[in-house]
Design a protein around this motif. Structure first.
Motif, PDB file in Angstrom:
ATOM      1  N   GLN A 175       0.745  -1.596   0.181  1.00  9.74           N
ATOM      2  CA  GLN A 175       0.009   0.170  -0.377  1.00  9.74           C
ATOM      3  C   GLN A 175       1.238   1.146   0.031  1.00  9.74           C
ATOM      4  OE1 GLN A 175      -2.626  -0.444   3.280  1.00  9.74           O
ATOM      5  NE2 GLN A 175      -3.801  -1.996   2.764  1.00  9.74           N
ATOM      6  N   ALA A 176       1.789   1.160   0.514  1.00  8.67           N
ATOM      7  CA  ALA A 176       2.682   2.655   0.807  1.00  8.67           C
ATOM      8  C   ALA A 176       3.297   2.477  -0.740  1.00  8.67           C
ATOM      9  CB  ALA A 176       3.969   2.200   1.647  1.00  8.67           C
ATOM     10  N   ARG A 177       3.810   1.560  -1.639  1.00  5.63           N
ATOM     11  CA  ARG A 177       4.109   1.623  -2.700  1.00  5.63           C
ATOM     12  C   ARG A 177       3.304   2.117  -3.376  1.00  5.63           C
ATOM     13  NH1 ARG A 177       7.589  -4.223  -2.275  1.00  5.63           N
ATOM     14  NH2 ARG A 177       9.617  -3.177  -1.854  1.00  5.63           N
ATOM     15  N   THR A 178       2.418   2.160  -3.219  1.00  4.54           N
ATOM     16  CA  THR A 178       1.102   2.567  -4.664  1.00  4.54           C
ATOM     17  C   THR A 178       1.532   3.981  -4.305  1.00  4.54           C
ATOM     18  OG1 THR A 178       0.450  -0.074  -4.468  1.00  4.54           O
ATOM     19  CG2 THR A 178      -1.285   2.466  -4.860  1.00  4.54           C
ATOM     20  N   GLU A 179       0.751   3.798  -3.015  1.00  9.49           N
ATOM     21  CA  GLU A 179       0.902   6.019  -1.903  1.00  9.49           C
ATOM     22  C   GLU A 179       1.832   6.706  -2.139  1.00  9.49           C
ATOM     23  OE1 GLU A 179      -0.616   5.775   0.946  1.00  9.49           O
ATOM     24  OE2 GLU A 179      -2.689   4.320   0.767  1.00  9.49           O
ATOM     25  N   GLY A 180       3.274   6.049  -2.515  1.00  7.79           N
ATOM     26  CA  GLY A 180       4.228   6.761  -2.067  1.00  7.79           C
ATOM     27  C   GLY A 180       4.572   7.389  -0.582  1.00  7.79           C
ATOM     28  N   THR A 181       4.547   6.968   0.345  1.00  7.70           N
ATOM     29  CA  THR A 181       4.740   6.763   1.228  1.00  7.70           C
ATOM     30  C   THR A 181       5.792   6.717   2.020  1.00  7.70           C
ATOM     31  OG1 THR A 181       3.119   5.604   1.988  1.00  7.70           O
ATOM     32  CG2 THR A 181       2.734   7.654   1.430  1.00  7.70           C
ATOM     33  N   ALA A 182       6.453   7.122   3.268  1.00  2.28           N
ATOM     34  CA  ALA A 182       7.769   6.409   3.386  1.00  2.28           C
ATOM     35  C   ALA A 182       7.941   4.793   3.618  1.00  2.28           C
ATOM     36  CB  ALA A 182       8.336   7.120   4.960  1.00  2.28           C
ATOM     37  N   ALA A 183       6.613   4.602   3.777  1.00  3.71           N
ATOM     38  CA  ALA A 183       7.366   3.182   4.587  1.00  3.71           C
ATOM     39  C   ALA A 183       7.661   2.364   3.676  1.00  3.71           C
ATOM     40  CB  ALA A 183       5.244   2.714   4.725  1.00  3.71           C
ATOM     41  N   GLU A 184       7.169   2.649   1.971  1.00  4.26           N
ATOM     42  CA  GLU A 184       8.110   1.848   0.549  1.00  4.26           C
ATOM     43  C   GLU A 184       9.247   1.558   0.434  1.00  4.26           C
ATOM     44  OE1 GLU A 184       7.276   4.323  -2.276  1.00  4.26           O
ATOM     45  OE2 GLU A 184       8.675   5.944  -2.077  1.00  4.26           O
ATOM     46  N   ALA A 185      10.064   2.302   1.468  1.00  5.00           N
ATOM     47  CA  ALA A 185      11.325   1.742   2.167  1.00  5.00           C
ATOM     48  C   ALA A 185      11.613   1.223   2.877  1.00  5.00           C
ATOM     49  CB  ALA A 185      11.947   3.084   2.173  1.00  5.00           C
ATOM     50  N   ALA A 186      10.866   0.652   3.033  1.00  4.40           N
ATOM     51  CA  ALA A 186      10.678  -0.406   4.697  1.00  4.40           C
ATOM     52  C   ALA A 186      11.691  -1.350   3.819  1.00  4.40           C
ATOM     53  CB  ALA A 186       9.495  -0.910   5.196  1.00  4.40           C
ATOM     54  N   THR A 187      12.408  -2.010   5.027  1.00  2.00           N
ATOM     55  CA  THR A 187      13.516  -3.664   5.347  1.00  2.00           C
ATOM     56  C   THR A 187      13.049  -4.587   5.717  1.00  2.00           C
ATOM     57  OG1 THR A 187      13.837  -2.655   7.682  1.00  2.00           O
ATOM     58  CG2 THR A 187      15.148  -1.331   5.583  1.00  2.00           C
ATOM     59  N   TRP A 188      13.535  -5.306   5.813  1.00  2.00           N
ATOM     60  CA  TRP A 188      13.161  -6.948   5.912  1.00  2.00           C
ATOM     61  C   TRP A 188      13.271  -7.092   7.475  1.00  2.00           C
ATOM     62  CZ3 TRP A 188      15.539  -9.872   9.818  1.00  2.00           C
ATOM     63  CH2 TRP A 188      15.838 -11.971   9.301  1.00  2.00           C
ATOM     64  N   PHE A 189      14.103  -5.850   8.289  1.00  5.60           N
ATOM     65  CA  PHE A 189      14.453  -5.711   9.688  1.00  5.60           C
ATOM     66  C   PHE A 189      12.866  -4.695  10.332  1.00  5.60           C
ATOM     67  CE2 PHE A 189      15.101  -4.468  13.961  1.00  5.60           C
ATOM     68  CZ  PHE A 189      15.367  -5.391  14.319  1.00  5.60           C
ATOM     69  N   ASP A 190      12.434  -3.609   9.430  1.00  2.00           N
ATOM     70  CA  ASP A 190      11.214  -3.299   9.626  1.00  2.00           C
ATOM     71  C   ASP A 190      10.124  -3.846   9.683  1.00  2.00           C
ATOM     72  OD1 ASP A 190      12.374  -0.724  10.198  1.00  2.00           O
ATOM     73  OD2 ASP A 190      12.469  -0.010   7.506  1.00  2.00           O
ATOM     74  N   ILE A 191       9.878  -4.749   7.895  1.00  2.73           N
ATOM     75  CA  ILE A 191       8.434  -5.661   8.027  1.00  2.73           C
ATOM     76  C   ILE A 191       8.687  -6.773   9.457  1.00  2.73           C
ATOM     77  CG2 ILE A 191       7.378  -7.048   6.842  1.00  2.73           C
ATOM     78  CD1 ILE A 191       7.330  -5.055   5.808  1.00  2.73           C
ATOM     79  N   LEU A 192       9.665  -7.347   9.886  1.00  9.12           N
ATOM     80  CA  LEU A 192       9.877  -8.368  11.265  1.00  9.12           C
ATOM     81  C   LEU A 192       9.411  -7.624  12.031  1.00  9.12           C
ATOM     82  CD1 LEU A 192      10.508 -11.322  11.782  1.00  9.12           C
ATOM     83  CD2 LEU A 192      12.707 -10.790  12.297  1.00  9.12           C
ATOM     84  N   THR A 193       9.876  -6.527  12.753  1.00  9.89           N
ATOM     85  CA  THR A 193       9.772  -5.752  14.107  1.00  9.89           C
ATOM     86  C   THR A 193       8.426  -5.438  14.118  1.00  9.89           C
ATOM     87  OG1 THR A 193      11.618  -4.767  14.109  1.00  9.89           O
ATOM     88  CG2 THR A 193      10.273  -3.673  15.207  1.00  9.89           C
ATOM     89  N   ALA A 194       7.927  -4.921  12.591  1.00  7.48           N
ATOM     90  CA  ALA A 194       6.126  -4.722  12.991  1.00  7.48           C
ATOM     91  C   ALA A 194       4.785  -5.929  12.639  1.00  7.48           C
ATOM     92  CB  ALA A 194       6.303  -3.989  11.665  1.00  7.48           C
ATOM     93  N   ALA A 195       5.935  -6.828  12.669  1.00  8.75           N
ATOM     94  CA  ALA A 195       4.992  -8.208  12.628  1.00  8.75           C
ATOM     95  C   ALA A 195       5.703  -8.180  14.031  1.00  8.75           C
ATOM     96  CB  ALA A 195       5.335  -9.462  11.867  1.00  8.75           C
ATOM     97  N   GLY A 196       6.583  -8.567  15.092  1.00  6.85           N
ATOM     98  CA  GLY A 196       6.375  -9.017  16.116  1.00  6.85           C
ATOM     99  C   GLY A 196       5.370  -8.188  17.084  1.00  6.85           C
ATOM    100  N   PHE A 197       5.121  -6.926  16.921  1.00  5.12           N
ATOM    101  CA  PHE A 197       4.301  -5.665  17.665  1.00  5.12           C
ATOM    102  C   PHE A 197       2.930  -6.330  17.460  1.00  5.12           C
ATOM    103  CE2 PHE A 197       8.098  -2.416  17.643  1.00  5.12           C
ATOM    104  CZ  PHE A 197       8.755  -3.507  18.321  1.00  5.12           C
ATOM    105  N   LEU A 198       2.469  -6.846  16.494  1.00  3.98           N
ATOM    106  CA  LEU A 198       0.974  -7.072  15.991  1.00  3.98           C
ATOM    107  C   LEU A 198       1.053  -7.740  16.869  1.00  3.98           C
ATOM    108  CD1 LEU A 198       1.152  -6.739  11.904  1.00  3.98           C
ATOM    109  CD2 LEU A 198      -0.355  -5.670  13.762  1.00  3.98           C
TER     110      LEU A 198
END
Length: 435
Positions: free
Chosen positions: A119-142
């Motif tokens: 979604q971020a890539r579609t909308e061109g927001t900051a999360a389009e640059a999320a890394t492997w560790f960003d996604i894993l960290t967010a998943a852990g907190f979820l």
């Protein structure tokens, strides 16, 4: 250990298409919180659903986190622990009430993170640059939010100030110690690295560190705490003669702070250092951290038992502490043989100097392109007069180390990298009787 769940296999396949700085040279690494903040906002800011203790440091942070997790769980408090790196299975990074997350649960959280990335890539927001560790960290907190954990013990990945985990609004932060590591990212001095790690301290909270005010790194942490009106507590380490005792003292001091904040155990008693007991210490033993085994090595007449240690120590003062502790343990007197791999961004010369002082002969092996070549390590060893060997295949290197140790009465350590330990750990366990 192989992933079995098809959805997790697919999620990790998609995740592995992202930049993973744990598996790449970090010289061009870009760090910042904007991608993880945007990603988390898209996921409902799960990091705000629980209270947290945030832990940074060069050595001991994983074990300290595990002690805190065990203590809180014994108090009857629902607790999650986010850790890195893993040794054998990615589920080690996210645990709830002392148990690694189920593969299906981890897969579901990762897919939610990956959807937010798209979604971020579609909308061109900051999360389009999320890394492997960003996604894993967010998943852990979820996962922590959905499991209803009351407290999360969160270990930084690299540094602190700009680490993805630093979106948590922690009640207590811990800086276990400071050594030279990741200098191309964090700085060339202990003071510079301390500045990055002190970035996890939140205003008007408490930071626990054993670093003294007259230490260059400790002074930086004290100054930062004063600037943001954070209380600084230094635990008493006068009786902490081993790594385990130092970790216990730090974890106990942090739990004392929680008790002062009004956190209560199930029986109504304030939580505190009393929770770091022998049972908590047993339960908090982590893979690849000062693990000890006895491995029988078949000989011509009978099997010879070799003491084998596993520790992913990758900075000199870390390895120094490990070897000091081992020297007082049964089976680890005298000379040792190390199976070694060292990442390109680590102080290889410093690690080899420590081995030389402790009478440890290295066998250099190869694990990935992010590591120094065994031939380069052998040249460095030669410059300080340290005899060494090169065996490219880690399994063969381990076999040779066992054979030499059995014939000479030496002991063996697998070290320099948790990645190397992960490659060999299952074999050691299968062949050994744990000490």
């Amino acid at each position: 250990m192989q992933n079995q769940n098809p959805r997790l296999i697919e999620a990790l396949s998609q995740l592995d298409q992202l930049t993973n700085w744990e598996q790449r040279p970090r010289g061009e690494m870009r760090v910042g919180l904007e991608p993880i903040l945007d990603l988390s906002a898209r996921l409902g800011n799960p990091h705000r659903a629980f209270r947290s203790i945030h832990v940074a440091g060069t050595k001991g942070k994983s074990s300290t986190c595990a002690l805190l997790e065990a203590g809180l769980r014994h108090a009857g408090i629902s607790v999650g622990r986010y850790a890195s790196p893993h040794v054998e299975h990615i589920s080690e990074r996210v645990s709830v009430n002392g148990q690694p997350v189920e593969e299906a649960v981890l897969a579901g959280a990762l897919f939610l993170g990956l959807d937010a990335l798209r979604q971020a890539r579609t909308e061109g927001t900051a999360a389009e640059a999320a890394t492997w560790f960003d996604i894993l960290t967010a998943a852990g907190f979820l996962i922590f939010r959905d499991a209803g954990v009351q407290w999360a013990v969160v270990e930084t990945g690299l540094g602190g100030r700009l680490d993805s985990t630093n979106i948590v609004d922690s009640d207590v932060s811990i800086v276990t110690n400071i050594g030279l590591e990741h200098t191309e990212i964090l700085g060339k001095t202990r003071a510079a690295i301390a500045f990055e790690k002190a970035g996890i301290i939140k205003p008007h909270t408490t930071v626990v560190t054993p670093l003294e005010a007259d230490d260059e790194a400790g002074a930086v942490i004290a100054r930062r705490a004063a600037e943001i009106d954070a209380r600084l507590i230094r635990p008493d380490l006068s009786q902490a003669s081993t790594i385990a005792r130092r970790n216990a003292a730090v974890a106990g001091a942090a739990l004392d702070v929680l008790g002062e904040l009004g956190v209560r155990a199930r029986e109504g008693k304030a939580v505190g250092g009393w929770l770091v007991d022998a049972e908590a210490e047993r339960e908090s033993q982590l893979p690849g951290r000062l693990e000890r085994f006895t491995v029988p090595v078949p000989g011509r007449a009978a099997a010879s038992n070799v003491a084998v240690a596993l520790d992913g120590a990758h900075v000199p003062f870390n390895l120094e502490a490990v070897l000091d502790d081992l020297s007082g343990m049964e089976g680890f007197a005298g000379s040792g043989i190390a199976v070694v791999a060292i990442a390109a961004d680590k102080d290889a010369a410093g690690l080899l100097e420590v081995m030389g002082r402790h009478g440890v002969s290295p066998i250099f092996t190869s694990v990935s392109d992010r590591f120094r070549s065994p031939a380069e390590l052998q040249r460095l060893a030669g410059q300080i007069g340290l005899a060494s060997d090169v065996i490219e295949d880690p399994q063969t290197a381990y076999e040779k180390a066992l054979e030499r140790a059995a014939s000479s009465g030496a002991w063996v350590i697998l070290t320099g990298s948790l990645y190397l330990v992960g490659l060999l750990r299952e074999r050691v366990i299968n062949e050994a009787v744990k000490s």
